[in-house]
Design a protein around this motif. Structure first.
Motif, PDB file in Angstrom:
ATOM      1  N   SER A 193     -12.343  -7.796   6.543  1.00 17.40           N
ATOM      2  CA  SER A 193     -11.559  -6.854   5.763  1.00 17.40           C
ATOM      3  C   SER A 193     -12.157  -6.146   4.624  1.00 17.40           C
ATOM      4  O   SER A 193     -12.003  -4.740   4.591  1.00 17.40           O
ATOM      5  CB  SER A 193     -10.128  -7.827   5.262  1.00 17.40           C
ATOM      6  N   TRP A 204      -2.242  -7.094   2.001  1.00 18.95           N
ATOM      7  CA  TRP A 204      -1.607  -7.792   2.617  1.00 18.95           C
ATOM      8  C   TRP A 204      -2.365  -8.928   3.531  1.00 18.95           C
ATOM      9  O   TRP A 204      -2.163  -9.933   3.547  1.00 18.95           O
ATOM     10  CB  TRP A 204      -0.346  -7.275   3.390  1.00 18.95           C
ATOM     11  N   LEU A 205      -3.553  -8.316   4.152  1.00 19.12           N
ATOM     12  CA  LEU A 205      -4.393  -9.006   5.019  1.00 19.12           C
ATOM     13  C   LEU A 205      -5.083 -10.288   4.050  1.00 19.12           C
ATOM     14  O   LEU A 205      -5.417 -11.442   4.214  1.00 19.12           O
ATOM     15  CB  LEU A 205      -4.967  -8.263   5.734  1.00 19.12           C
ATOM     16  N   TYR A 219     -10.580  -0.659  -4.709  1.00 18.67           N
ATOM     17  CA  TYR A 219      -9.269  -0.504  -4.001  1.00 18.67           C
ATOM     18  C   TYR A 219      -8.354   0.524  -4.967  1.00 18.67           C
ATOM     19  O   TYR A 219      -7.646   1.459  -4.559  1.00 18.67           O
ATOM     20  CB  TYR A 219      -8.714  -1.663  -3.659  1.00 18.67           C
ATOM     21  N   ARG A 243     -12.885  -2.100   4.951  1.00 16.36           N
ATOM     22  CA  ARG A 243     -12.233  -1.221   4.112  1.00 16.36           C
ATOM     23  C   ARG A 243     -13.415  -0.460   3.208  1.00 16.36           C
ATOM     24  O   ARG A 243     -13.358   0.721   2.992  1.00 16.36           O
ATOM     25  CB  ARG A 243     -11.441  -2.137   3.037  1.00 16.36           C
ATOM     26  N   SER A 299      -5.895   7.966   3.364  1.00 15.76           N
ATOM     27  CA  SER A 299      -4.877   8.720   4.266  1.00 15.76           C
ATOM     28  C   SER A 299      -4.611   9.969   3.987  1.00 15.76           C
ATOM     29  O   SER A 299      -4.399  11.010   4.797  1.00 15.76           O
ATOM     30  CB  SER A 299      -3.474   7.895   4.595  1.00 15.76           C
ATOM     31  N   GLY A 347      -2.075   4.267   3.203  1.00 14.50           N
ATOM     32  CA  GLY A 347      -2.950   3.557   4.120  1.00 14.50           C
ATOM     33  C   GLY A 347      -2.565   1.883   3.864  1.00 14.50           C
ATOM     34  O   GLY A 347      -1.682   1.535   3.068  1.00 14.50           O
ATOM     35  N   ARG A 348      -3.579   1.165   4.266  1.00 13.54           N
ATOM     36  CA  ARG A 348      -3.229  -0.475   4.437  1.00 13.54           C
ATOM     37  C   ARG A 348      -3.551  -0.869   3.156  1.00 13.54           C
ATOM     38  O   ARG A 348      -4.053  -0.697   2.060  1.00 13.54           O
ATOM     39  CB  ARG A 348      -4.462  -1.175   5.344  1.00 13.54           C
ATOM     40  N   GLY A 363       0.951  -1.176  -0.022  1.00 12.61           N
ATOM     41  CA  GLY A 363      -0.013   0.034   0.031  1.00 12.61           C
ATOM     42  C   GLY A 363       0.824   1.098   0.039  1.00 12.61           C
ATOM     43  O   GLY A 363       1.700   1.253   0.698  1.00 12.61           O
TER      44      GLY A 363
END
Length: 467
Positions: free
Chosen positions: A366, A91-92, A428, A370, A435, A87-88, A84
Motif C-alpha cells: 500500500s 482504510w487499508l 499523504y 501510493r 484525483s 481518492g483512497r 479519504g
C-alpha cells in the motif's frame, strides 16, 4: 466558523485538515517550529533514555497525540483521513494495523516472552498517534511538523558526530569503529537516516537563497557523515538510490531530465574511478580491512559475516513460521540471540503466522503503490507546483526506502517506526489531491495545478468546493 474560514480550510490536500489558527499564530510560527524540533528530539536519542528494554522516547508519540487531542479541529477530520476526500483514504493501512495488533495480542497466548509482543504493538499504535497528530493539525503546520523531525535529527546527529571526535564522547556514540549515535545499533541509525534522507535532498534541490542552500547542504553533510561512519552497507546503497530518484523526479518536472541524467552519469563515473583509489588507500592504511573488502568483491556479499548471519536467521525464521503457521511463535520474540529476524516479513511470519505476514505485505504494498501513484500522476504537471511536489516525493521516498531497509536491517522496530509514520502520513496529508489533479488518460487536467500563490483561497465560493 465564518464561511471564509470554512472555505479556506478545504484547501488542504487529500483530506483537508482545517486552518483554525488566527493570524497571531502565523507570527509565532518560528517559535512553533522550535517547539516541534524539541518535541522530536527524544526520538533521536532513545538509547540514553532506556530503562531496561523500554525507553522514555517510546512515550513521545503518545504525548504528541494527547497534545493534538487538546487542540481544536475540524469535525470528522479523523474519519475523512480513513475514508479519504480525494481518492483512497487510509482504510487499508488501518486494516493492516488492526490485524497486526490483533495477531500480536493473540500470539501472547503461546509466546515464551509475552511482553515482547509490544515490539510489534508499539509501532502500530504509533500510526494512530501520527494520524491523530496530522488530522487535527492546521494544514499550514502539517509540513512544518515533518521538517521539524528532519531538523531535530540533523541537530542530534551533528552533536553525536562532534562527540565522536573526543575520547570520552566515542564511548557514548561509537561501538568499535562503527557510529551508533544514540541508537542501540548502527543498523537502526542507518534505517532512521533513510527515512529523512530523500526529504533533505528535496529541500536542497528547492533551496532558493544562499543561506537556505548552505543550511540544507550542512544538513545533508551531517546525514551523509552519519551513514558513512555507521558502516551500514544497506543504508549507503539505499541512500544513493533514493537521492538519485529524488533528483531525477525533480529534474523531470523542470524539463531538464537530460541534464540531470548527464550529471548523474558523471557522478557514477567518478564513483567508478574512486573505488580503485579507495581500495589502494585501504590496502596501505588498513590491510586487515582491505582483505575483508577484497573478499566481498571477489566472492560476493554473502562472504561478509553479517550476510552469513542474516542467512542463518532467515532460514530459522522461515522454519519457525512453517512450524507455527497460525499464531506464530510469539510476536517480538528473539531468534537465536537476535531481537528480530532482520526482515520485517519474516519477523511477522515467524512471530504471528500467516495473518501477520499478510498484514505486513499489504502495508508495504500500500505504501509503495501510493508513493508510486503520486510520482507517476504528477509527472505531467511539469514545472507547475514543482517545489511542493518534490518535497512530498521526498517524504514518500523516505517512507518507502525505510520499509526497504527494514527487509535487511531493523524489522520495523519501535525505536524507528514513528519516524516512518510521520514521513508517510505527512506525505499523504500534504500532497495535492491526486484525483482532482489527474484528468482523462492522455489529457491531464491542469485545473488543480495552479501555483500556490495563485490559488483562489480567499474566495469562499470556489475554495469550499473540491477541484
Amino acid at each position: 466558523m465564518s464561511p471564509g474560514a470554512r472555505g479556506s480550510s478545504w484547501r488542504s490536500p487529500q483530506i483537508a485538515a482545517p486552518i483554525l489558527a488566527v493570524p497571531s499564530a502565523q507570527e509565532r510560527s518560528g517559535v512553533g517550529v522550535l517547539v516541534a524540533v524539541a518535541a522530536f528530539l527524544p526520538l533521536w536519542i532513545p538509547r540514553p533514555l532506556m530503562v531496561g528494554e523500554l525507553s522514555f522516547a517510546f512515550a513521545a508519540p503518545f504525548v504528541l497525540a494527547f497534545w493534538a487531542l487538546t487542540q481544536p479541529a475540524w469535525p470528522g477530520s479523523f474519519r475523512r483521513a480513513l475514508l479519504g476526500r480525494y481518492g483512497r483514504g487510509l482504510w487499508l493501512e488501518a486494516l493492516c494495523i488492526g490485524v497486526a495488533m490483533l495477531m500480536a495480542f493473540m500470539s501472547m497466548l503461546v509466546s515464551p516472552a509475552p511482553l515482547r509482543a509490544f515490539r510489534v504493538i508499539l509501532p502500530m499504535t504509533y500510526a494512530i498517534c501520527a494520524l491523530i497528530l496530522f488530522s487535527r493539525m492546521p494544514s499550514h503546520l502539517q509540513r512544518r511538523m515533518v521538517f521539524a523531525l528532519l531538523f531535530s535529527g540533523a541537530l542530534v546527529l551533528g552533536i553525536a558526530i562532534g562527540l565522536s571526535q573526543t575520547g570520552w564522547g566515542r564511548s557514548i556514540v561509537m561501538r568499535d569503529y562503527r557510529f551508533l549515535a544514540f541508537f542501540e545499533k548502527p543498523n537502526q541509525l542507518g534505517v532512521v537516516v533513510m527515512a529523512v534522507w530523500p526529504l533533505a535532498v528535496a529541500l536542497l534541490l528547492n533551496a532558493r537563497t544562499v543561506i537556505l542552500r548552505l543550511l540544507c547542504t550542512l544538513m545533508l553533510m551531517v546525514l551523509a557523515t552519519a551513514i558513512f561512519m555507521s558502516g551500514t552497507k544497506t543504508a549507503l546503497a539505499l541512500g544513493f538510490v533514493s537521492a538519485a530518484l529524488t533528483w531525477l523526479y525533480h529534474g523531470s518536472r523542470s524539463g531538464s531530465l537530460d541534464k540531470t541524467l548527464f550529471k548523474l552519469s558523471i557522478i557514477l563515473c567518478g564513483i567508478a574511478f574512486a573505488v580503485p583509489a579507495t581500495l589502494w588507500v585501504l590496502s596501505w592504511a588498513s590491510p586487515d580491512f582491505f582483505r575483508r573488502v577484497n573478499s566481498i568483491l571477489t566472492y560476493g556479499m554473502w562472504e561478509f559475516p553479517s550476510m552469513q548471519t542474516r542467512d542463518m536467521v532467515w532460514k530459522e525464521s522461515i522454519q519457525i513460521g512453517l512450524d507455527h503457521p497460525l499464531l506464530g511463535e510469539g510476536a517480538g520474540t528473539r531468534v537465536y540471540r537476535y531481537a528480530h529476524s532482520h526482515n520485517m516479513f519474516l519477523d511477522y511470519f515467524r512471530g504471528m503466522g500467516v495473518f501477520g505476514l499478510a498484514a505486513a505485505v499489504a502495508l508495504v504494498l500500500s505504501a509503495v503503490s501510493r508513493g508510486a501513484n503520486f510520482l507517476l500522476s504528477t509527472l505531467p504537471k511539469g514545472p507547475v507546483d514543482r517545489e511542493s511536489d518534490t518535497i512530498v516525493a521526498g517524504m514518500y521516498l523516505g517512507a518507502i526506502f525505510y520499509l526497504i531497509g527494514n527487509q535487511l536491517s531493523d524489522s520495523f522496530s519501535p525505536t524507528t517506526a514513528f519516524l516512518f509514520w510521520i514521513m508517510y502520513l505527512g506525505a499523504y496529508f500534504t500532497a495535492p489531491p491526486l484525483s482532482s489533479a489527474a484528468g482523462p488518460v492522455g489529457q491531464p487536467s491542469t485545473s488543480g495545478w495552479t501555483p500556490r500563490a495563485k490559488r483562489p483561497g480567499s474566495n469562499p465560493e470556489t475554495a469550499a468546493q473540491p477541484t
